[in-house]
Design a protein around this motif. Sequence first.
Motif: not given
Length: 256
Positions: A233-254
């Motif tokens: 949801a954040q990556k698709a509809y609210a990218p501005e809340v992290l200034n466009g940073a595309d970091l995976p969640s910790r769970e995704e990275a694991q």
Amino acid sequence: MEQQTQQAQPPAAETQQPEAPESTKAPAAAPAAPAPDRAMTLLDKSVDEAVRRQAETFVLDQCRFTHHQRIAQMMYEAGLYNDLKKDGDRQLSPKEALARAMVKIELGHTMGIEPFEAMNGIYFVYGRPSLESGIRAAKMKRHGYDWRFLQHDTKGCRIVLLKDGKYIMKPVLDEKGLPVMEDRDGKQVMREEPVVVAFVEADAQRAGLLEKKGSLYKVWPQIMYFNRCISIAQKAYAPEVLNGADLPSREEAQEM
């Protein structure tokens, strides 16, 4: 009658002042300076103001960077963060650990996250930075986003997204992928419906997340499904809340 003889008086002689010597004469007035060009004056002022602001920004950035270095040193010495100790099975040197702490803090700064929040919410997993889903969800809330659960159980998570108390809408598409039009007050407009974001058991199965050894989807399925759902949801509809940073969640990275 006696006539008196009047004698004409001679005209008064004009008094002439002696000329001053050359050495005592006042210097001739210099020609008037041309009026300054108003446009050039404004330009000079603008340039001076821009230089002043750049200098202030540079000084503030230097102070902030030094402050972050001190926090990184303190966090490293506290010994509370496992990702500052090891990268997988490899032990990190003190220099690497300090640099990693500084990267977490500076990366958080670019996303509007405070240093202590960044130290707790940004993790290095297999050498790659990731972001806790709780931080992502909190940032969305601060920017006016919200959600309503349609499903949140051991089989998946489905949410409806809102912004500033209103549903985020999307066009309704037909079987050809074209927007469905409808008549509204004599005008043809696109039919819309609320945005629904989902990550359910079928998605996890398709990604091979359920068969992995020690999969958290078998231990904490509700949390894992929500983490994936809010990340999408954040990556698709609210990218501005992290200034466009595309970091995976910790769970995704694991799971990568």
